[in-house]
Design a protein around this motif. Structure first.
Motif, PDB file in Angstrom:
ATOM      1  N   GLY A   1       0.750  44.897  34.057  1.00  0.00           N
ATOM      2  CA  GLY A   1       1.075  44.914  32.711  1.00  0.00           C
ATOM      3  C   GLY A   1      -0.301  45.517  32.106  1.00  0.00           C
ATOM      4  N   SER A   2      -0.279  46.277  30.864  1.00  0.00           N
ATOM      5  CA  SER A   2      -1.400  46.652  30.389  1.00  0.00           C
ATOM      6  C   SER A   2      -2.037  45.715  29.398  1.00  0.00           C
ATOM      7  CB  SER A   2      -0.976  47.847  29.222  1.00  0.00           C
ATOM      8  OG  SER A   2      -0.057  47.212  28.253  1.00  0.00           O
ATOM      9  N   ALA A   3      -1.535  44.322  29.285  1.00  0.00           N
ATOM     10  CA  ALA A   3      -2.200  43.287  28.740  1.00  0.00           C
ATOM     11  C   ALA A   3      -3.231  42.712  29.366  1.00  0.00           C
ATOM     12  CB  ALA A   3      -1.315  42.431  28.021  1.00  0.00           C
ATOM     13  N   ASP A   4      -4.459  43.081  29.900  1.00  0.00           N
ATOM     14  CA  ASP A   4      -5.508  42.429  30.570  1.00  0.00           C
ATOM     15  C   ASP A   4      -5.193  42.078  31.892  1.00  0.00           C
ATOM     16  OD1 ASP A   4      -8.109  41.455  30.989  1.00  0.00           O
ATOM     17  OD2 ASP A   4      -7.772  39.536  30.044  1.00  0.00           O
ATOM     18  N   GLY A   5      -4.548  42.791  32.592  1.00  0.00           N
ATOM     19  CA  GLY A   5      -4.095  42.416  34.044  1.00  0.00           C
ATOM     20  C   GLY A   5      -3.092  41.464  34.156  1.00  0.00           C
ATOM     21  N   GLU A   6      -2.173  41.226  33.088  1.00  0.00           N
ATOM     22  CA  GLU A   6      -1.238  40.067  33.369  1.00  0.00           C
ATOM     23  C   GLU A   6       0.169  40.927  34.047  1.00  0.00           C
ATOM     24  OE1 GLU A   6       0.336  39.343  29.408  1.00  0.00           O
ATOM     25  OE2 GLU A   6      -1.272  37.701  29.102  1.00  0.00           O
ATOM     26  N   LEU A   7       0.936  40.062  34.772  1.00  0.00           N
ATOM     27  CA  LEU A   7       1.812  40.582  35.812  1.00  0.00           C
ATOM     28  C   LEU A   7       3.140  39.706  35.021  1.00  0.00           C
ATOM     29  CD1 LEU A   7       0.528  39.841  39.147  1.00  0.00           C
ATOM     30  CD2 LEU A   7       0.562  41.948  37.778  1.00  0.00           C
ATOM     31  N   VAL A   8       4.195  40.598  35.162  1.00  0.00           N
ATOM     32  CA  VAL A   8       5.496  39.838  34.655  1.00  0.00           C
ATOM     33  C   VAL A   8       6.490  40.067  36.111  1.00  0.00           C
ATOM     34  CG1 VAL A   8       7.669  39.832  33.340  1.00  0.00           C
ATOM     35  CG2 VAL A   8       5.555  40.109  32.342  1.00  0.00           C
ATOM     36  N   VAL A   9       6.821  38.587  36.458  1.00  0.00           N
ATOM     37  CA  VAL A   9       7.584  38.993  37.550  1.00  0.00           C
ATOM     38  C   VAL A   9       9.210  38.386  37.282  1.00  0.00           C
ATOM     39  CG1 VAL A   9       8.019  38.084  39.894  1.00  0.00           C
ATOM     40  CG2 VAL A   9       5.844  38.294  39.182  1.00  0.00           C
ATOM     41  N   ARG A  10      10.112  39.179  37.619  1.00  0.00           N
ATOM     42  CA  ARG A  10      11.511  38.435  37.045  1.00  0.00           C
ATOM     43  C   ARG A  10      12.402  38.889  38.079  1.00  0.00           C
ATOM     44  NH1 ARG A  10      13.494  41.925  31.576  1.00  0.00           N
ATOM     45  NH2 ARG A  10      14.279  43.581  33.123  1.00  0.00           N
ATOM     46  N   ASN A  11      13.789  38.209  37.868  1.00  0.00           N
ATOM     47  CA  ASN A  11      14.774  38.604  38.504  1.00  0.00           C
ATOM     48  C   ASN A  11      16.038  37.953  37.711  1.00  0.00           C
ATOM     49  OD1 ASN A  11      15.056  35.539  39.158  1.00  0.00           O
ATOM     50  ND2 ASN A  11      14.253  36.103  41.058  1.00  0.00           N
ATOM     51  N   GLU A  12      17.298  37.901  38.227  1.00  0.00           N
ATOM     52  CA  GLU A  12      18.312  37.234  37.184  1.00  0.00           C
ATOM     53  C   GLU A  12      18.366  35.909  37.019  1.00  0.00           C
ATOM     54  OE1 GLU A  12      19.886  37.405  41.614  1.00  0.00           O
ATOM     55  OE2 GLU A  12      18.477  38.551  40.395  1.00  0.00           O
ATOM     56  N   PHE A  13      17.358  34.937  37.730  1.00  0.00           N
ATOM     57  CA  PHE A  13      17.163  33.509  37.635  1.00  0.00           C
ATOM     58  C   PHE A  13      16.115  33.205  36.782  1.00  0.00           C
ATOM     59  CE2 PHE A  13      19.225  34.332  41.666  1.00  0.00           C
ATOM     60  CZ  PHE A  13      20.501  33.746  41.366  1.00  0.00           C
ATOM     61  N   ALA A  14      14.998  34.048  36.773  1.00  0.00           N
ATOM     62  CA  ALA A  14      13.490  33.516  36.076  1.00  0.00           C
ATOM     63  C   ALA A  14      12.844  34.881  35.618  1.00  0.00           C
ATOM     64  CB  ALA A  14      12.655  32.611  37.166  1.00  0.00           C
ATOM     65  N   ARG A  15      12.195  34.429  34.659  1.00  0.00           N
ATOM     66  CA  ARG A  15      11.074  35.551  34.309  1.00  0.00           C
ATOM     67  C   ARG A  15       9.615  34.836  34.018  1.00  0.00           C
ATOM     68  NH1 ARG A  15      11.573  40.123  29.620  1.00  0.00           N
ATOM     69  NH2 ARG A  15       9.212  40.496  29.334  1.00  0.00           N
ATOM     70  N   VAL A  16       8.763  35.255  34.636  1.00  0.00           N
ATOM     71  CA  VAL A  16       7.523  34.456  34.383  1.00  0.00           C
ATOM     72  C   VAL A  16       6.091  35.422  34.306  1.00  0.00           C
ATOM     73  CG1 VAL A  16       7.815  32.581  35.717  1.00  0.00           C
ATOM     74  CG2 VAL A  16       6.858  34.483  36.806  1.00  0.00           C
ATOM     75  N   ARG A  17       5.112  35.287  33.331  1.00  0.00           N
ATOM     76  CA  ARG A  17       4.029  36.207  33.264  1.00  0.00           C
ATOM     77  C   ARG A  17       2.845  35.291  33.934  1.00  0.00           C
ATOM     78  NH1 ARG A  17       3.543  39.813  29.675  1.00  0.00           N
ATOM     79  NH2 ARG A  17       5.235  38.967  28.750  1.00  0.00           N
ATOM     80  N   VAL A  18       2.214  36.043  34.586  1.00  0.00           N
ATOM     81  CA  VAL A  18       1.200  35.478  35.611  1.00  0.00           C
ATOM     82  C   VAL A  18      -0.159  36.103  35.039  1.00  0.00           C
ATOM     83  CG1 VAL A  18       0.361  35.335  37.860  1.00  0.00           C
ATOM     84  CG2 VAL A  18       2.733  35.072  37.392  1.00  0.00           C
ATOM     85  N   ARG A  19      -1.285  35.529  34.933  1.00  0.00           N
ATOM     86  CA  ARG A  19      -2.438  36.185  34.586  1.00  0.00           C
ATOM     87  C   ARG A  19      -3.805  35.291  34.976  1.00  0.00           C
ATOM     88  NH1 ARG A  19      -4.987  33.143  30.442  1.00  0.00           N
ATOM     89  NH2 ARG A  19      -3.689  31.723  29.465  1.00  0.00           N
ATOM     90  N   ALA A  20      -4.848  35.881  35.161  1.00  0.00           N
ATOM     91  CA  ALA A  20      -6.086  35.244  35.549  1.00  0.00           C
ATOM     92  C   ALA A  20      -6.594  34.359  34.274  1.00  0.00           C
ATOM     93  CB  ALA A  20      -7.113  36.136  36.013  1.00  0.00           C
ATOM     94  N   ASP A  21      -7.094  33.285  34.520  1.00  0.00           N
ATOM     95  CA  ASP A  21      -7.715  32.273  33.481  1.00  0.00           C
ATOM     96  C   ASP A  21      -9.021  31.940  33.775  1.00  0.00           C
ATOM     97  OD1 ASP A  21      -7.377  30.532  31.187  1.00  0.00           O
ATOM     98  OD2 ASP A  21      -7.950  29.152  32.571  1.00  0.00           O
ATOM     99  N   ARG A  22     -10.025  32.429  33.096  1.00  0.00           N
ATOM    100  CA  ARG A  22     -11.338  32.187  33.071  1.00  0.00           C
ATOM    101  C   ARG A  22     -11.978  31.328  32.172  1.00  0.00           C
ATOM    102  NH1 ARG A  22      -9.990  37.434  34.435  1.00  0.00           N
ATOM    103  NH2 ARG A  22     -10.549  38.232  36.133  1.00  0.00           N
ATOM    104  N   ASP A  23     -11.086  30.672  31.524  1.00  0.00           N
ATOM    105  CA  ASP A  23     -11.728  29.638  30.445  1.00  0.00           C
ATOM    106  C   ASP A  23     -12.179  28.356  30.959  1.00  0.00           C
ATOM    107  OD1 ASP A  23     -11.137  31.424  28.431  1.00  0.00           O
ATOM    108  OD2 ASP A  23      -9.118  30.619  28.284  1.00  0.00           O
ATOM    109  N   GLY A  24     -11.705  27.893  32.348  1.00  0.00           N
ATOM    110  CA  GLY A  24     -12.158  26.696  32.677  1.00  0.00           C
ATOM    111  C   GLY A  24     -13.323  26.896  33.610  1.00  0.00           C
TER     112      GLY A  24
END
Length: 103
Positions: A35-58
């Motif tokens: 996606g265009s939102a800072d390298g976020e990914l959205v993975v989905r199918n008919e059962f689920a939809r998840v947003r995946v991103r790198a977290d650099r806060d820790g």
């Protein structure tokens, strides 16, 4: 269900159930899109939809995975991600049959 934030609205995604190649297998670009939102990914199918991103806060880089359906979010470091490759089919079957633990 809460309305998506502006960053969620910007992320690109496609429904993997629609786009298949000549051999009938899903085209990778149809179920995984950066996606265009800072390298976020959205993975989905008919059962689920998840947003995946790198977290650099820790202290170390982690992968943040957020369920769009439930709003739950988990942060996984490199060892936790690698441990997913250690699981066999039975472990995933058990996880999916009791996703929030035994009742």
């Amino acid at each position: 269900m809460p309305s998506p934030s502006s960053s969620e609205a910007q992320a690109a995604d496609l429904d993997g159930s629609r786009d298949v190649g000549a051999d009938g297998a899903p085209e990778p670009s149809s179920w995984l899109r950066i996606g265009s939102a800072d390298g976020e990914l959205v993975v989905r199918n008919e059962f689920a939809r998840v947003r995946v991103r790198a977290d650099r806060d820790g202290n170390d880089l982690r992968l943040a995975i957020r369920s769009q359906r439930t709003g739950r979010e988990v942060f996984l470091d490199a060892l936790q991600l690698e441990s997913l490759t250690w699981l066999d089919e039975r472990a995933y079957t058990t996880l999916l049959s009791e996703p929030f633990g035994p009742e």
